[in-house]
Design a protein around this motif. Structure first.
Motif, mmCIF file in Angstrom:
data_model
loop_
_atom_site.group_PDB
_atom_site.id
_atom_site.type_symbol
_atom_site.label_atom_id
_atom_site.label_comp_id
_atom_site.label_asym_id
_atom_site.label_seq_id
_atom_site.Cartn_x
_atom_site.Cartn_y
_atom_site.Cartn_z
ATOM 1 N N LYS A 172 0.865 -1.180 0.000
ATOM 2 C CA LYS A 172 0.000 0.000 0.000
ATOM 3 C C LYS A 172 0.902 1.230 0.000
ATOM 4 O O LYS A 172 2.015 1.186 0.550
ATOM 5 C CB LYS A 172 -0.883 0.000 1.244
ATOM 6 C CG LYS A 172 -1.960 -1.062 1.189
ATOM 7 C CD LYS A 172 -2.968 -0.850 2.294
ATOM 8 C CE LYS A 172 -4.029 -1.924 2.185
ATOM 9 N NZ LYS A 172 -4.839 -2.027 3.396
ATOM 10 N N SER A 173 0.427 2.325 -0.571
ATOM 11 C CA SER A 173 1.334 3.474 -0.719
ATOM 12 C C SER A 173 1.580 4.186 0.622
ATOM 13 O O SER A 173 2.516 4.955 0.754
ATOM 14 C CB SER A 173 0.781 4.447 -1.749
ATOM 15 O OG SER A 173 -0.428 4.959 -1.266
ATOM 16 N N GLN A 174 0.729 3.907 1.618
ATOM 17 C CA GLN A 174 0.926 4.592 2.899
ATOM 18 C C GLN A 174 1.292 3.600 4.001
ATOM 19 O O GLN A 174 0.792 2.472 4.010
ATOM 20 C CB GLN A 174 -0.359 5.308 3.302
ATOM 21 C CG GLN A 174 -0.721 6.382 2.296
ATOM 22 C CD GLN A 174 -1.844 7.279 2.784
ATOM 23 O OE1 GLN A 174 -2.471 6.982 3.782
ATOM 24 N NE2 GLN A 174 -2.060 8.362 2.076
ATOM 25 N N GLY A 175 2.129 4.014 4.887
ATOM 26 C CA GLY A 175 2.524 3.172 6.015
ATOM 27 C C GLY A 175 2.917 4.057 7.185
ATOM 28 O O GLY A 175 2.582 5.238 7.225
ATOM 29 N N ASN A 176 3.634 3.497 8.108
ATOM 30 C CA ASN A 176 4.072 4.257 9.287
ATOM 31 C C ASN A 176 5.567 4.100 9.499
ATOM 32 O O ASN A 176 6.126 3.035 9.207
ATOM 33 C CB ASN A 176 3.390 3.736 10.556
ATOM 34 C CG ASN A 176 1.937 4.127 10.611
ATOM 35 O OD1 ASN A 176 1.578 5.274 10.306
ATOM 36 N ND2 ASN A 176 1.092 3.180 10.962
ATOM 37 N N ALA A 177 6.158 5.145 10.026
ATOM 38 C CA ALA A 177 7.550 5.061 10.492
ATOM 39 C C ALA A 177 7.547 5.358 11.989
ATOM 40 O O ALA A 177 7.036 6.396 12.420
ATOM 41 C CB ALA A 177 8.419 6.070 9.759
ATOM 42 N N ILE A 178 8.079 4.414 12.771
ATOM 43 C CA ILE A 178 8.239 4.653 14.209
ATOM 44 C C ILE A 178 9.724 4.903 14.417
ATOM 45 O O ILE A 178 10.543 4.026 14.117
ATOM 46 C CB ILE A 178 7.788 3.436 15.034
ATOM 47 C CG1 ILE A 178 6.369 3.033 14.640
ATOM 48 C CG2 ILE A 178 7.886 3.717 16.530
ATOM 49 C CD1 ILE A 178 5.959 1.663 15.158
ATOM 50 N N THR A 179 10.047 6.076 14.894
ATOM 51 C CA THR A 179 11.472 6.449 14.968
ATOM 52 C C THR A 179 11.834 6.934 16.362
ATOM 53 O O THR A 179 11.090 7.688 16.977
ATOM 54 C CB THR A 179 11.783 7.574 13.949
ATOM 55 O OG1 THR A 179 11.395 7.113 12.666
ATOM 56 C CG2 THR A 179 13.258 7.917 13.923
ATOM 57 N N ILE A 180 12.990 6.474 16.813
ATOM 58 C CA ILE A 180 13.557 7.029 18.047
ATOM 59 C C ILE A 180 14.943 7.557 17.686
ATOM 60 O O ILE A 180 15.704 6.875 16.997
ATOM 61 C CB ILE A 180 13.587 5.973 19.178
ATOM 62 C CG1 ILE A 180 14.056 6.589 20.497
ATOM 63 C CG2 ILE A 180 14.443 4.763 18.830
ATOM 64 C CD1 ILE A 180 13.771 5.701 21.714
ATOM 65 N N HIS A 181 15.213 8.772 18.070
ATOM 66 C CA HIS A 181 16.550 9.296 17.773
ATOM 67 C C HIS A 181 16.967 10.305 18.833
ATOM 68 O O HIS A 181 16.140 10.737 19.639
ATOM 69 C CB HIS A 181 16.622 9.890 16.365
ATOM 70 C CG HIS A 181 15.931 11.214 16.242
ATOM 71 N ND1 HIS A 181 16.604 12.394 16.267
ATOM 72 C CD2 HIS A 181 14.624 11.516 16.111
ATOM 73 C CE1 HIS A 181 15.731 13.386 16.148
ATOM 74 N NE2 HIS A 181 14.530 12.874 16.055
ATOM 75 N N ALA A 182 18.247 10.624 18.808
ATOM 76 C CA ALA A 182 18.765 11.557 19.808
ATOM 77 C C ALA A 182 19.722 12.517 19.127
ATOM 78 O O ALA A 182 20.300 12.193 18.079
ATOM 79 C CB ALA A 182 19.493 10.785 20.903
ATOM 80 N N GLY A 183 19.869 13.695 19.736
ATOM 81 C CA GLY A 183 20.795 14.685 19.188
ATOM 82 C C GLY A 183 22.235 14.278 19.408
ATOM 83 O O GLY A 183 23.113 14.589 18.611
ATOM 84 N N SER A 184 22.480 13.556 20.499
ATOM 85 C CA SER A 184 23.848 13.149 20.835
ATOM 86 C C SER A 184 23.804 11.715 21.360
ATOM 87 O O SER A 184 22.832 11.319 22.005
ATOM 88 C CB SER A 184 24.392 14.096 21.913
ATOM 89 O OG SER A 184 25.306 13.410 22.741
ATOM 90 N N PRO A 185 24.872 10.945 21.118
ATOM 91 C CA PRO A 185 24.885 9.566 21.622
ATOM 92 C C PRO A 185 24.776 9.502 23.143
ATOM 93 O O PRO A 185 24.321 8.500 23.692
ATOM 94 C CB PRO A 185 26.245 9.023 21.173
ATOM 95 C CG PRO A 185 26.788 9.983 20.194
ATOM 96 C CD PRO A 185 26.088 11.287 20.369
ATOM 97 N N ASP A 186 25.202 10.566 23.834
ATOM 98 C CA ASP A 186 25.157 10.571 25.298
ATOM 99 C C ASP A 186 23.776 10.905 25.858
ATOM 100 O O ASP A 186 23.545 10.778 27.061
ATOM 101 C CB ASP A 186 26.149 11.599 25.862
ATOM 102 C CG ASP A 186 27.574 11.102 25.757
ATOM 103 O OD1 ASP A 186 27.758 9.879 25.625
ATOM 104 O OD2 ASP A 186 28.487 11.946 25.789
ATOM 105 N N ASP A 187 22.864 11.348 25.014
ATOM 106 C CA ASP A 187 21.534 11.739 25.514
ATOM 107 C C ASP A 187 20.846 10.539 26.160
ATOM 108 O O ASP A 187 21.024 9.396 25.731
ATOM 109 C CB ASP A 187 20.655 12.240 24.358
ATOM 110 C CG ASP A 187 21.004 13.671 23.984
ATOM 111 O OD1 ASP A 187 21.864 14.258 24.670
ATOM 112 O OD2 ASP A 187 20.435 14.171 23.006
#
Ligand code: AHR
Length: 663
Positions: free
Chosen positions: A607-622
């Protein structure tokens, strides 16, 4: 200082990655939906637990009174103090002459010379007593006194100036009696942990106390139960099993301080508790029955580790006849879990409140017996395994010589004592874990299955930081890809009380104090992985991945091994054949965002639509903390333009799950 030492290589590697990423062509992956993938182990993600870092006492187990049976310190009533107000005069001491039974052998004695306006004993709890508005607390204690009269309970501020809740007992006499009271806070109380419990008297004389207990509301309102906030964090991980009771906690330093499960059963006044190898005494309020109920509450299957006749300090018996009582004990323990009511131990379980047997498929013999250099595990394993197999042929048996496949191959591949599963443990840096993402790709499939029963990227403390979460996620992609071989895994340690002195082991998954709890970035990664798992592995071919430099560790340097180039992106894909969903996990450990081409090979369209679940940080130490529990959490966004060929930009320092719906 330690934080800096840990993070510097990561930062350097990250910088290098960033530089090198610019020199790379666009990374691309192909999901080989045209190839048959193996089945995903439904039990891949579970929990590992033991009494460490105040995991149960001062943690999951909701008891609020610390040192409730006065055996924490033989010299002093630790965590208790004397309250004297308005000219009161008295003293408190430990008294061994007033035993109630074999478990409650030491009590607290209060001698009152002048009662003043108030005199009593106070308990400070596990770094405070958590006070919440409109909340009822179940108090109980044994007491007796030379002077007949009532006792008063207060939950009050640590300085005694604010009373949050109170209750009065009936008259206490000269014989031990158990008092049960409910204390309820007002609806407008501000939450605080700066509080204590006080039991006070109004007359001169002697008073004795034992098994002083205070429970807030528990998960499912279970008596002697668990903290709801922590249970909810665990439930959100949807764990398939619980490995218990340890860890080193299973073994104990000596035979008499092992996890002696029989002494953890029944009413609390029958539980003496025991010293644990992690430096404090366990109440055993979290006993065998409570472990099993915890499993039932969260729909986890128990994975029982039995004491295998070897202690942390290396004590063991050479003669099998001295080991046999421990083998018998293990068989009885299994009977307690799965025997029906007509069996001796099944009947005791029914008495304890659970007539139906619990599920059980796996039994682990010992813990980390690869450390037993005496070689005694070979014989011990054989003695336990043959007895368990003879009585319970349906159970699968786990050996704990993790990683030592040479040892296994040489000693255990006999028809009778065959090992079903091997428990392997890895505590590493984030980059080492990333390097280990391919560990099982070419592993021998003809031997036992693998249980990664303890593992963690150990960076950041008390709970792990985002760099650790990247290492964890990379390693997990390898476990998912190889989940025909690696059938179970669990991070360790699971818990840490972040209050001063609460931590014995750095880099834990879930942190809390008396009032709050939070998940580390690694916790959120675990949750993302276990909540987005199909039933079939989809092979992923990757090209032109960015790379990063893994510096040598101490062992590498000693062996003359220098820096190593490793990928900075990792993938795993699984397909849910019923829901028609593909879960694509992408770890970007690079400090630059990555454009990623994604191609689907095979007779499948999206299907053309889906979801992205993302976890990210500005710095590796965060990281997350009590002050910022939700600093790093996954975010779900809708994505468009999906099809047989599409492109996504993967944020720097991120873990992403793409939910791709098949048409
Ligand atoms: O998880 C902490 C400890 O690490 C466990 O008790 C032990 O099994 C391992 O060495």
């Amino acid at each position: 200082m330690k934080r800096l030492a840990l993070s510097l290589p990561a930062i350097l590697a990250g910088l290098l990655t960033g530089i090198m990423a610019h020199a790379q062509p666009t990374p691309s992956i192909t999901l080989r939906l045209d190839q048959p993938g193996h089945a995903v182990s439904p039990g891949l993600y579970g929990l590992m637990t033991e009494e460490i870092n105040y995991s149960y006492d001062g943690g999951l187990y909701a008891e609020l009174i610390r040192n409730r049976i006065f055996r924490d310190n033989p010299m002093n009533p630790d965590h208790w103090s004397l309250v004297e107000e308005g000219g009161a005069k008295g003293k408190i001491s430990l008294d061994r002459s007033q035993a109630i039974n074999d478990a409650l052998t030491v009590c607290l004695r209060l001698d009152v010379q002048h009662a003043g306006s108030r005199i009593g004993v106070a308990n400070e709890g596990y770094w405070g007593i958590p006070v919440r508005p409109g909340t009822s607390y179940a108090a109980s204690f044994y007491a007796k006194a030379t002077q007949a009269g009532p006792l008063t309970l207060h939950i009050e501020s640590a300085d005694g100036k604010t009373v949050y809740a109170s209750a009065q007992s009936a008259t206490i006499g000269r014989d031990w009696q158990q008092v049960r009271l409910t204390l309820t806070t007002a609806g407008d109380v501000r939450p605080t942990a700066d509080a204590r419990l006080v039991i006070s008297a109004t007359d001169t004389g002697q008073y004795w106390f034992n098994l002083v207990s205070l429970f807030p509301p528990t998960y499912n309102h279970t008596p002697n139960g668990n903290r709801p906030d922590i249970m909810h964090l665990l439930a959100d991980m949807r764990p398939a099993f619980l490995r218990f009771p340890g860890g080193n906690y299973l073994e104990g330093d000596y035979f008499n301080t092992r996890f002696d499960w029989k002494k953890t059963l029944g009413a609390l006044d029958q539980r003496p508790g025991h010293p644990s190898p992690w430096g404090y005494r366990s109440t055993d309020g979290m006993g065998l029955y409570e472990f099993l109920m915890w499993c039932e509450d969260l729909k986890m299957e128990p994975l029982l580790a039995v004491f295998a006749g070897y202690t942390l300090k290396g004590d063991q018996f050479d003669d099998p006849k001295f080991l046999q009582p421990f083998v018998d004990e293990a068989i009885e323990e299994i009977e307690y879990i799965i025997g029906d009511k007509s069996t001796t131990w099944g009947a005791i379980r029914a008495r304890d409140g659970h007539p139906a047997p619990f599920p059980l498929s796996y039994v682990e013999i010992g813990n980390e017996d690869g450390f037993d250099r005496s070689g005694s595990y070979v014989k011990r394993f054989a003695q336990f395994a043959s007895a368990i197999r003879a009585r319970y042929p349906q159970l699968k048996i786990i050996s704990t010589v993790g990683g030592r496949n040479d040892f296994l191959a040489a000693r255990f591949r006999t028809p009778k004592e065959n090992v079903d599963v091997v428990d392997e443990h890895f505590y590493r840096t984030s980059l080492e874990m990333q390097d280990m993402a391919t560990l099982y790709d070419k592993h021998d499939r003809s031997g036992p299955k693998i249980f990664v029963g303890e593992w963690a990227s150990r960076e950041g403390f008390p709970t792990t930081n985002f760099h650790a979460a990247l290492g964890d996620a990379a390693f997990l992609t390898g476990l998912e890809r190889n989940s025909d071989l690696v059938i179970m895994s669990c991070f360790a340690p699971l818990f840490v009380n972040v209050s001063p002195g609460g931590m014995q082991w750095k880099s834990d998954l879930i942190g809390y104090d008396a009032l709050h709890s939070f998940g580390s970035p690694s916790y959120h990664v675990q949750k993302m992985f276990s909540n987005n798992l199909g039933d079939q592995v989809v092979n992923v071919e990757a090209t032109d991945l960015p790379t990063q430099i893994k510096p040598p560790n101490r062992r590498d340097s000693a062996a003359g091994i220098g820096p190593k180039t490793i990928p900075a992106m990792f993938f795993s894909a699984t397909r849910d054949s019923k829901a028609g969903m593909i879960y694509l996990k992408i770890v970007n450990a690079a400090t630059a965002p990555q454009a990623l081409r994604i191609d689907l090979a095979g007779p499948v369209n999206l299907k053309s639509q889906g979801n992205a679940i993302t976890i990210h940080a500005g710095s590796p130490d965060d990281t997350n903390s009590i002050a910022e529990p939700d600093k790093i959490v996954p975010v779900t966004t809708g994505i468009k333009g999906l099809g047989k060929h599409f492109q996504q930009t993967i944020p720097a320092l991120s873990v992403t799950v793409l939910q791709l719906q098949i048409k």
